[in-house]
Design a protein around this motif. Structure first.
Motif, short mmCIF file in Angstrom:
data_model
loop_
_atom_site.label_atom_id
_atom_site.label_comp_id
_atom_site.label_asym_id
_atom_site.label_seq_id
_atom_site.Cartn_x
_atom_site.Cartn_y
_atom_site.Cartn_z
N ALA A 120 -150.52 97.92 32.31
CA ALA A 120 -151.84 99.19 32.34
C ALA A 120 -152.85 97.93 32.39
CB ALA A 120 -151.74 99.08 30.39
N PHE A 121 -152.53 96.74 31.62
CA PHE A 121 -153.76 95.69 32.11
C PHE A 121 -154.06 94.86 33.74
CE2 PHE A 121 -154.28 91.01 32.81
CZ PHE A 121 -155.47 91.11 32.29
N ILE A 122 -152.75 95.17 34.12
CA ILE A 122 -152.17 94.98 35.47
C ILE A 122 -152.75 96.00 35.99
CG2 ILE A 122 -150.90 94.44 37.76
CD1 ILE A 122 -149.39 92.43 35.69
N GLU A 123 -152.40 97.16 36.20
CA GLU A 123 -153.34 98.05 36.46
C GLU A 123 -154.88 98.11 36.38
OE1 GLU A 123 -152.00 100.33 38.67
OE2 GLU A 123 -150.33 99.07 38.80
N ASP A 147 -152.79 75.14 28.31
CA ASP A 147 -152.21 74.84 27.37
C ASP A 147 -150.85 75.47 26.41
OD1 ASP A 147 -151.31 74.01 24.24
OD2 ASP A 147 -152.98 74.77 23.62
N PRO A 148 -149.56 74.71 27.97
CA PRO A 148 -148.51 75.35 27.12
C PRO A 148 -147.98 75.71 26.24
CG PRO A 148 -148.36 73.74 29.27
CD PRO A 148 -149.92 73.71 28.06
N SER A 149 -147.91 75.04 25.02
CA SER A 149 -147.71 75.43 24.09
C SER A 149 -148.36 76.43 23.52
CB SER A 149 -147.50 74.22 22.84
OG SER A 149 -149.70 74.17 22.34
N HIS A 150 -149.69 77.32 23.82
CA HIS A 150 -150.31 78.41 23.58
C HIS A 150 -148.88 79.44 24.80
CE1 HIS A 150 -153.50 80.81 22.16
NE2 HIS A 150 -152.88 81.98 23.13
N ILE A 151 -148.29 80.65 23.72
CA ILE A 151 -147.92 81.66 23.80
C ILE A 151 -148.91 83.62 23.64
CG2 ILE A 151 -145.55 82.57 24.19
CD1 ILE A 151 -144.67 80.00 25.44
N VAL A 152 -149.02 83.67 24.79
CA VAL A 152 -149.60 85.48 24.44
C VAL A 152 -148.56 86.73 24.74
CG1 VAL A 152 -150.94 87.41 25.65
CG2 VAL A 152 -151.64 84.63 25.85
N THR A 153 -148.48 87.08 23.45
CA THR A 153 -146.77 87.67 23.63
C THR A 153 -147.48 89.35 23.87
OG1 THR A 153 -146.12 86.88 22.00
CG2 THR A 153 -145.52 89.14 22.12
N THR A 154 -146.60 90.10 24.68
CA THR A 154 -147.32 91.59 25.15
C THR A 154 -146.68 92.64 25.11
OG1 THR A 154 -148.89 93.17 26.10
CG2 THR A 154 -147.75 91.04 27.02
N THR A 155 -146.57 93.77 25.10
CA THR A 155 -145.01 94.63 25.80
C THR A 155 -145.17 94.92 27.54
OG1 THR A 155 -146.30 96.81 25.28
CG2 THR A 155 -145.11 95.81 23.57
N ALA A 174 -157.51 97.88 39.23
CA ALA A 174 -158.73 99.76 39.82
C ALA A 174 -160.37 98.89 39.39
CB ALA A 174 -158.26 100.28 38.78
N GLY A 175 -160.49 97.53 39.50
CA GLY A 175 -161.60 97.32 39.30
C GLY A 175 -162.21 97.06 37.79
N GLU A 176 -161.71 97.28 36.84
CA GLU A 176 -162.64 97.36 35.17
C GLU A 176 -162.30 96.78 35.28
OE1 GLU A 176 -159.99 100.37 32.56
OE2 GLU A 176 -158.72 100.95 34.60
N PHE A 177 -162.83 95.44 35.32
CA PHE A 177 -163.13 94.19 34.84
C PHE A 177 -164.24 92.98 36.03
CE2 PHE A 177 -158.98 94.63 33.01
CZ PHE A 177 -159.41 94.97 32.02
N ASP A 178 -164.44 94.03 36.94
CA ASP A 178 -164.98 92.90 37.93
C ASP A 178 -166.44 92.93 37.58
OD1 ASP A 178 -162.84 93.86 39.40
OD2 ASP A 178 -164.02 94.88 40.76
#
Length: 59
Positions: free
Chosen positions: A44-47, A30-38, A51-55
């Motif tokens: 930190a999320f990518i790391e 849904d391209p009209s939905h935009i998530v905003t972060t820093t 690291a497998g924290e969501f496996d």
């Protein structure tokens, strides 16, 4: 009137843009939905993913 941003690759994210110190990520379903972060929170999320924290969430 809403400001129009030129969406470009931000790192390896194809539907993301940097804007006023924030990272805006477009939802692919849904391209009209935009998530905003820093940048720090995104890094930190990518790391955490690397690291497998969501496996345990993937069957």
């Amino acid at each position: 009137m809403a400001e129009v941003l030129q969406v470009r690759r931000y790192g390896r994210l194809p539907g993301a843009a940097a804007h006023h110190g924030q990272i805006l990520i477009r939802e692919s379903d849904d391209p009209s939905h935009i998530v905003t972060t820093t940048p720090a929170k995104l890094a930190a999320f990518i790391e955490a993913v690397k690291a497998g924290e969501f496996d345990h969430l993937v069957p």
